[in-house]
Enzyme design. Structure first.
Site, PDB file in Angstrom:
ATOM      1  CG  HIS A   1       4.892  -4.791  11.586  1.00 43.38           C
ATOM      2  ND1 HIS A   1       4.530  -6.111  11.661  1.00 43.38           N
ATOM      3  CD2 HIS A   1       5.798  -4.601  12.590  1.00 43.38           C
ATOM      4  CE1 HIS A   1       5.185  -6.701  12.646  1.00 43.38           C
ATOM      5  NE2 HIS A   1       5.955  -5.799  13.224  1.00 43.38           N
TER       6      HIS A   1
ATOM      7  CB  CYS B   1       2.196  -8.488  12.733  1.00 43.47           C
ATOM      8  SG  CYS B   1       1.586  -7.566  11.306  1.00 43.47           S
TER       9      CYS B   1
END
Length: 1103
Positions: free
Chosen positions: A465, A257
């Site tokens: 993330h 990510c």
């Protein structure tokens, strides 16, 4: 794991700083294991409701090595769930949900943690969202030197078939000294019967957890917290990013990510995209081997695809393997890889700065060099001076890296800065009369910037993330690019909610005047991209197909057409059948190379994609075209799977069956409902290799296949097939076999029927005088060898990542045979000096304990790790035979000289029944003593504290030097003659934590000291300075404190020190005289035991 730092990037001019960057590390993990459940330990638990946290970390992907889930098991009997206020799941989800669902917090207090002997430990059951949950920990790590921790669906064993539930959650180990240092990791997961728990194998180092001074284990009690939010999930596949936003996302390969968010940011700078398209590539380049071509391909697909795009070609072009794709690299490192020409990065401070302007003010702040810090100028000596930085100019695209991650030198670790940090939608770098610019800067350029994108990190230093908020056209509409999903967002979501800091939860009962609850926002901006207003028309330019090289357009159009073809095939798959046709040619090619016990690998034979409605007679015509065999010479056999899992041609198709359609035939023949129809094509060829009419087959005829074995060549090959009568005898077929093999008719041969049936192996009958000439003289011995054949990769234990050599062995080799082969390869005369260590398939590291002498029977036993078989072994060449070494205990002992400022490290080998006194006598024979009658003692040191003095008569067999440092030293004369009121105390060096002034960090070498009953600190200081040989100027800055359980109470020079300490201080390592001063020793990389082999004095090592 290695943390990568940022470097240089794109759009650099000769002397101009084009981008400003800052960075920090990011590592993610998630796991499972396959070991059985153990009973719960009695613990205390509590449940509270807490405010919603920031957006959760990315869902962890399954990894081959570390990210593996713990399988569900039956619940222990008698467990009762702890009821809490259930969380109402949100009606919708952002990108799947719009509002963050309410979170419930569960607190688990684990007492006597260090005494837990079970491998696993479960919390009480708690209920969130109407579901039962519990926490699972591995107190000693799940095959790693880290605490392993997971969230588990407590009743997974009794839930109905097909159950799933989606949860966002965080797991924390609370720092009981200062909550700021609590370790928290968050993630999200779709729980199911197959993946009923999820979490982190490498949550935190065991050395940090079990070190009392760190604050995670106080009075042998650990506090664990879980925050869980159960979400209602919208069908993931129903959301169409292209349709909803006009943009597509990037697929996450596992933990990429960070890369996806950066790539989207770069792609949406059209000037950069156009530059990428114009990079020179050729039609002969392969994307997997060319970063420019891979990037061009990726950007083309982002521009023209209707669905999310894969990044596998790009990561392959980086030289990354699958393991790299599952590691979260630093964003700045990726930017460096993509942007080779960016000048040295500038990092903007977040800590202590309110906003971007404050960071720029700090960056150009003038430092005065005067007093002890004067500047040394050539020819002029030391001079007062001013030091600072100003900018020659700013780039059209300003990329600001925010220092959200810093290295804490006091704690010797990375920390994330979650402080509130504001950034404007418009940034004026000409403010205050251009105070950031140098005098020779071009003042005609207006440095007014508008915000283009905000790259966000959500989570902590150990996991989290990345996603990005971008305004592709600088309009008022923001878009969130979160891996595969792209959604429209408002400005508040992209700006204010990414400032970080703390958020206050609204009071539920305002009238009660209760204290508002605040929580840290772990989601905050990590990188900002601004575009200069005067250059935005140039930067936000039009990019169309004419900017793309023709060879690239042709290549990518072909790729798109191929994708469409595969998509169409998939959509029409129900209309077609795959028919795999094996022939004698396939058997000849495969047998003796890939196949030994069976006939053919059906994945390597010709296949036909045929419409189910096609008559089989028409299919035969297709075969005739492909192979040049007229239909009248074709006979097809159906394969059948037998009980022993082998496949054989079972029977030929009947004329009636050949009148059916392909689909009807497949359904009738394929009881297992496989998608494929497997056939064997029987064709008879003459000497001219032209097809002949097929022989008649009666019910009594059996089809046998024949393989010939040559012991001289150690070769097995296919020679043909025959119909034989079920009532026939072996000698009936011998003439035909001799002809098949090209033998004379008087050659004697021996036949062997394989256990699988229908296959006969034969060879020449061995002559009596040739039996010993061959390794495998007959078919059975050769096939045993083939079945057990194993190529083993051997690595030196000192270089566990590199293959040293390979040996072909048999899995049935005995221990002695294996070490003998290794000794021969290494040129070692005595095989007993070879010690082997097995491979851990999960950690990809050597197992902690080597294989004992004849500790396993066979090579296969050495290679098996749980349910996996490795092909790696590690070796050592010992200086004495292994049986002798195993009878000895080896200890690594550091010796501190009594009068000289040096340390030596010694490897002591003694019989296991030896005592500590024997160790000390051995050391005496190897070191220089201050005087012949010097008395030695052995200490146990851990994290710069003395935990134990070993008794001379203590057995050494159970002493562990893997985590503790064993230190030998002379007993000072003053300690031998203690008076009735003297005190023997511990003395340790310490410094204050830079972020938490109440937390003490020990360092350096601890020691004992005798103090007198009425002795003041002033007198003790004189003796300490003399002992440690500290210069007056440095020593004058030292502070002295009585420290108990990590809390300092400072002394004055006139204070009497002895009154604060107990008489016998040998075991009182948590009460000591602390010497506070800076730790000036060079920083070193430590293992779990940060004290081990770490010295400030010169070290000599003796083995």
């Amino acid at each position: 794991m290695t943390t990568r730092r940022g470097g240089r990037g794109f759009m650099a001019c000769d002397h101009k700083r084009q981008f400003l960057k800052a960075g920090g590390p990011h590592i993610a993990a998630g796991d499972r294991d396959s070991s059985p459940r153990l009973p719960r330990r009695r613990v205390r638990a509590a449940m509270t409701t807490s405010p919603p946290p920031p957006p959760p970390a990315e869902q962890q992907q399954q990894q081959e090595e570390e990210e593996v889930l713990v399988p569900r098991q039956e619940l222990p009997n008698g467990t009762q769930p702890m009821e809490v206020v259930p969380s109402e799941p949100a009606a919708t989800v952002e990108n799947q949900q719009i509002e963050d669902p309410p979170i419930s917090r569960f607190t688990w207090t684990i007492e006597n943690l260090s005494r837990v002997s079970t491998k696993k430990l479960y919390s009480e059951i708690f209920v969130v969202g109407g579901y039962k949950w519990r926490i699972l920990i591995f107190p000693r790590g799940n095959n790693v030197e880290y605490l392993s921790m997971y969230l588990d669906v407590a009743d997974s064993a009794v839930l109905p078939y097909g159950w799933t539930r989606y949860a966002q959650f965080s797991l924390s180990v609370v720092n009981q000294m200062h909550n700021k240092f609590t370790i928290r990791k968050e993630t999200q997961h779709q729980f199911s019967a197959r993946e009923s728990d999820w979490g982190f194998t490498s949550f935190m180092p065991l050395g940090d957890l079990y070190n009392p001074s760190r604050g995670y284990l106080v009075n042998d009690t650990c506090i664990v917290e879980a925050e869980v939010a159960v979400c209602k999930v919208v069908d993931y596949w129903s959301y169409d990013s292209k349709k909803e936003t006009g943009y597509v996302g990037l697929k996450n390969q596992g933990a990429t990510c960070y890369m996806n968010s950066l790539l989207q940011t770069l792609y949406h700078i059209p000037y950069f995209r156009k530059a990428v398209y114009h990079m020179p590539t050729t039609e002969n380049d392969m994307p997997s081997g060319s970063i420019p071509l891979a990037l061009q391909s990726l950007f083309y697909k982002l521009q023209y695809n209707d669905s999310s795009v894969s990044t596998k070609e790009l990561t392959k072009s980086f030289g990354w393997d699958m393991h790299d794709s599952f590691m979260q690299h630093d964003v700045q490192e990726l930017n460096r890889v993509l942007s080779e020409k960016l000048e040295d990065k500038m990092k903007l401070d977040v800590k202590g700065c309110q906003d971007v302007y404050a960071s720029f003010d700090k960056y150009v702040e003038v430092e005065r060099l005067e007093g002890d810090n004067k500047y040394h100028a050539e020819q002029y000596g030391l001079q007062d001076a001013k030091k600072g930085v100003l900018f020659i100019d700013f780039p059209p695209v300003l990329q600001l890296q925010l220092k959200r991650f810093e290295y804490d030198f006091m704690r010797d670790t990375m920390v994330k800065i979650n402080d509130r940090y504001e950034f404007p939608i418009q940034l004026d770098l000409d403010r205050d009369d251009g105070k950031y610019l140098s005098p020779d800067a071009d003042r005609n350029v207006r440095n007014l910037y508008t915000l283009h994108s905000v790259l966000v990190h959500s989570g902590g230093v150990h996991g989290g993330h990345y996603y990005a908020f971008i305004r592709p056209t600088l309009s008022d509409q923001w878009f969130k690019f979160d891996d595969e999903r792209v959604t429209k967002e408002d400005a508040k979501r992209a700006l204010e909610e990414q400032y970080g800091g703390e958020e206050e939860l609204p009071q539920t009962n305002p009238g009660l005047n209760n204290t508002p609850f605040k929580f840290t926002k772990y989601s905050n901006a990590y990188m900002l991209v601004y575009i200069r207003e005067s250059d935005k028309d140039k930067i936000i330019c039009n990019v169309d197909e004419k900017d793309i090289a023709e060879h690239l357009r042709i290549r990518l159009e072909k790729d798109r057409e191929e994708k469409e073809r595969r998509k169409k095939e998939k959509a029409e798959a129900h209309l077609y059948t795959i028919i795999k046709v094996a022939r004698d040619d396939d058997l000849t090619t495969q047998i003796g190379k890939d196949i030994y016990f069976d006939l053919v690998d059906h994945d390597k034979v010709p296949s036909f994609r045929i419409q189910k409605q096609m008559p089989f007679t028409q299919f035969k015509e297709e075969v005739a075209k492909e192979f040049g065999i007229p239909t009248q010479f074709q006979r097809f056999w159906l394969w059948a799977k037998r009980q022993n899992h082998t496949y054989r041609p079972n029977r030929p198709l009947t004329p009636q069956e050949e009148t059916h359609t392909v689909g009807q035939l497949k359904e009738a023949a394929n009881k297992a409902h496989n998608a494929e129809l497997k056939l064997f094509l029987e064709v008879e060829l003459g000497l001219d290799l032209k097809p002949l009419p097929l022989p008649d087959k009666t019910r009594e005829d059996i089809l046998l296949f024949f393989k010939f074995y040559d012991p001289e060549k150690e070769q097995l090959r296919y020679v043909g097939r025959l119909f034989v009568k079920a009532s026939g005898k072996p000698q009936d077929i011998l003439p035909k076999l001799r002809k098949m093999a090209g033998f004379s008719q008087d050659e004697e041969i021996e036949l062997y029927e394989l256990e699988d049936g229908d296959i006969v192996c034969f060879q020449k009958s061995p002559k009596p005088d040739t039996a010993d000439q061959y390794r495998y003289p007959d078919v059975p011995s050769f096939l045993v060898y083939i079945r057990n054949r194993q190529v083993v990769h051997f690595r030196s234990l000192e270089k566990p990542k590199e293959d040293d050599f390979c040996l072909e062995m048999s899995k049935a080799f005995t221990y002695d045979e294996v070490v003998e082969k290794v000794a021969q390869k290494l040129g070692v005369d005595d095989p007993t000096k070879i010690r082997l260590t097995s491979h851990n398939c999960y950690s990809q590291q050597p197992k902690p304990q080597p294989i004992k002498y004849r500790g396993v029977e066979r090579l296969l036993d050495m290679l098996i790790h749980y349910n996996q078989t490795s092909d790696i072994l590690y070796y050592e060449v010992l200086d004495i035979p292994l049986p002798e070494l195993q009878a000895l205990k080896t200890l690594k002992v550091t010796y501190h000289h009594g009068t000289k400022d040096e340390v030596s490290v010694h490897s002591i080998r003694l019989p296991k029944n030896s005592t500590v006194g024997d160790v000390l006598n051995d050391i005496k024979s190897k070191v220089e003593l201050s005087h012949p009658n010097a008395e030695l003692r052995l200490l146990e040191v851990f994290y710069h504290k003395i935990y134990k003095i070993f008794a001379p008569n203590e057995k050494i067999e159970n002493i562990n030097d893997q985590y503790w440092t064993l230190r030998a030293e002379e007993v000072p004369e003053e300690e031998k003659n203690l008076g009735p009121f003297d005190r023997l105390i511990h003395v340790y060096h310490f410094t204050k934590d830079t972020q938490n002034q109440t937390q003490v960090q020990n360092f350096g070498e601890p020691f004992f000291m005798v103090i007198r009953e009425d002795e003041t600190l002033s007198s003790i200081k004189e003796r300490i300075q003399k002992k440690l040989k500290v210069p007056d100027e440095d020593f004058s800055k030292w502070k002295f404190a009585y420290i108990s359980l990590g809390r300092p109470d400072y002394f004055e020079d006139s204070d009497t020190v002895a009154s604060r300490f107990q008489r016998n201080m040998y075991g009182a390592w948590e009460q000591y005289l602390g010497l506070e001063h800076p730790d000036t020793a060079p920083r070193k990389t430590h293992n779990a035991n940060q004290n081990r082999h770490s010295f400030e004095r010169p070290v000599k090592i003796y083995n």
